[in-house]
Design an enzyme around this catalytic site. Structure first.
Site, PDB file in Angstrom:
ATOM      1  N   HIS A 191     -40.341  78.895 -58.538  1.00 20.98           N
ATOM      2  CA  HIS A 191     -39.781  78.565 -59.668  1.00 20.98           C
ATOM      3  C   HIS A 191     -38.294  79.037 -59.597  1.00 20.98           C
ATOM      4  O   HIS A 191     -37.731  79.306 -60.389  1.00 20.98           O
ATOM      5  CB  HIS A 191     -40.010  78.254 -61.267  1.00 20.98           C
ATOM      6  CG  HIS A 191     -41.530  78.071 -61.848  1.00 20.98           C
ATOM      7  ND1 HIS A 191     -41.346  76.767 -62.146  1.00 20.98           N
ATOM      8  CD2 HIS A 191     -41.981  78.646 -61.815  1.00 20.98           C
ATOM      9  CE1 HIS A 191     -42.651  76.326 -62.461  1.00 20.98           C
ATOM     10  NE2 HIS A 191     -43.596  77.412 -62.372  1.00 20.98           N
ATOM     11  N   SER A 244     -13.648  78.306 -42.307  1.00 20.13           N
ATOM     12  CA  SER A 244     -12.832  77.901 -43.129  1.00 20.13           C
ATOM     13  C   SER A 244     -11.458  77.402 -42.433  1.00 20.13           C
ATOM     14  O   SER A 244     -11.090  79.048 -41.971  1.00 20.13           O
ATOM     15  CB  SER A 244     -13.081  78.409 -44.668  1.00 20.13           C
ATOM     16  OG  SER A 244     -11.501  77.644 -45.358  1.00 20.13           O
TER      17      SER A 244
END
Ligand code: ARG
Length: 494
Positions: free
Chosen positions: A151, A272
């Protein structure tokens, strides 16, 4: 005169020709189509259906055709383009026999199978290479403790080797599926002709052997219209890509500032155009997305088949580019992933820091109470749960709680006082001991993972042998085909 339409139809509209032509996805088929034509000619001569002059005449023209021929969409596909070239070179008396006792329908199915088996072998080779890289990375990290997650929550301590090996094992199965599919790919539809074989007494087995197939797709209608062999491969590739996508997703996650478990190699990251600090895991991101494109090919192919009446329909042509897309995406993905993984830097200290932050040894503590004190597991689960709650409320780790607190909680839950020794408690909470204790088959203990690594290396060697054998037998059939051509040449010259 149009070689195909002849007197039957007037000229094809350019628009319809470009809409229906398969020449783009046929580019990959050129070498196979040439081989198929040669093998077919050899068989027709041997069966005395054609004479040597006709058979060898066609073969000689075929040998002059380059792999990168410019194809005319008005001739629809690679088959008619090649036939037109042969007729152009040797005239219709000889070249016009090229399509005797065969059809584009059996020919295209054969050519697809030949190109696909090549892709399968290339994909399998790339895959064993990648698994080799994973095993090398495992070897470096047999003792690198990290949190094992369920999980996406800290569950129990494992090692990085154990974690990475889980991916390797899935990829082993992916490879085995493709090896299994190879059997159903490498069978020959040749001789099925359009759908019902032919009245000429051809020898289907001979053509099959000359082309390196391992047997026949016997029923001629099945042979020209079945594409389950391709869909099976695309489905196996979709599964393989799923495994690489899961792995990539984890690399993206672990590369985040929050996890900081690894650093991507510069060569496989980008930045970027506006944010100069960025180092984006673009390769791994695109692997996730390209996986979806392979699913698209699988779904498109299944949908194209589901309502096709027997036998050949041109719908089948639309399926072919999906086979190549799935193969090319998968092959390039395996290669780029392999090179990237080789250079990923895992941060062992960070992994240890993370596993220490959680309560990953809680299960072992509960197990220890069962072993040492004979408490039923459900009760010890409750005791350790209470202990965890206490530790969390005090902002401490389990190992920072005083032994007295454990003793007290045991008493509260069981009604009995039974102290656990410091030594036993320490061992239960020790992360290295936790991992060591899990020496059950398939567990993360260093000795068990080392055993698994040795076993996987043997599996990779077996897979490599399998691939070499298949490549060897394809080379052998190429040689036989060449020798048969040389034989015809000799007869012609004497
Ligand atoms: N270009 C076709 C394909 O890729 C070859 C067979 C065409 N057959 C036909 N009867 N039009 O499937």
């Amino acid at each position: 005169m149009d070689i195909l339409r002849g007197e039957r139809l007037s000229e094809f509209s350019a628009e319809a020709a470009s809409y229906t032509s398969s020449i783009d996805s046929d580019k990959l088929l050129v070498p196979s189509v040439i081989k198929i034509n040669k093998a077919h000619m050899i068989m027709l001569v041997k069966k005395k259906i054609l004479d040597v002059r006709e058979g060898y005449g066609c073969i000689k023209a075929l040998e002059e055709i380059p792999e990168d021929i410019a194809m005319d969409p008005k001739l629809e596909d690679v088959h008619m383009n090649i036939e037109a070239l042969v007729v152009e070179k040797v005239g219709e008396t000889i070249g016009g026999q090229l399509n005797l006792a065969k059809s584009r329908n059996d020919q295209v199915a054969a050519a697809i199978r030949m190109k696909l088996r090549e892709f399968l072998l290339d994909i399998l080779s790339a895959l064993t290479q990648l698994k080799g890289v994973i095993l090398e990375r495992c070897k470096e990290h047999i003792k690198t403790i990290m949190p094992g997650y369920t999980h996406l929550q800290h569950a129990q301590p494992v090692t990085l080797a154990h974690h990475l090996l889980a991916y390797c094992d899935a990829l082993v199965r992916d490879g085995e599926r493709l090896m299994e599919a190879y059997k159903r790919v490498n069978i020959s539809p040749m001789g099925a002709c359009a759908l019902s074989t032919t009245g000429f007494k051809i020898d289907r087995e001979m053509v099959s052997e000359l082309l390196g197939f391992d047997g026949l797709v016997e029923n001629s209608m099945d042979a020209v219209s079945g594409r389950d062999f391709a869909i099976e491969v695309i489905s196996d590739l979709a599964m393989l890509m799923t495994d690489l996508s899961r792995f990539s997703e984890e690399l993206v996650l672990w590369n985040t500032h929050e996890f900081s478990i690894l650093e991507m190699p510069d060569e496989y990251a980008s930045t970027s155009s506006i944010m100069p600090q960025k180092k984006n895991p673009v390769v791994a991101e695109l692997i996730r997305a390209k996986t979806s494109s392979v699913y698209g090919s699988l779904l498109a192919s299944l949908s194209m088949m589901k309502a096709l009446p027997h036998s050949y329909n041109l719908d089948l042509q639309e399926l072919t580019p999906h086979i190549w897309d799935a193969c090319q995406i998968t092959l390039s993905t395996i290669n780029v992933f392999s090179n990237m993984l080789e250079k990923v830097k895992f941060d062992e200290e960070r992994l240890l820091e993370l596993v220490k932050m959680g309560m990953a040894s809680a299960t072992e503590l509960a197990d220890t109470l069962v072993r040492e004190k004979g408490i039923p597991f459900r009760a010890s689960h409750r005791i350790v749960g209470a202990l965890v709650k206490r530790a969390l409320s005090e902002g401490k780790g389990l190992d920072q709680l005083a032994k007295e607190e454990l003793d007290k909680i045991i008493k509260d839950v069981t009604g009995k006082s039974m102290g656990v020794s410091e030594e036993v408690l320490k061992k239960a909470l020790d992360l290295v001991e936790n991992v060591k204790a899990r020496s059950v088959k398939g567990g993360p203990s260093p000795e068990e993972v080392s055993r698994m690594l040795r076993a996987r290396r043997k599996v990779l060697r077996d897979h490599d042998d399998w691939i070499s054998k298949r490549r060897g037998s394809l080379l052998l059939s190429d040689d036989v085909l060449k020798k048969e051509v040389a034989g015809l040449k000799e007869v012609m010259e004497t």
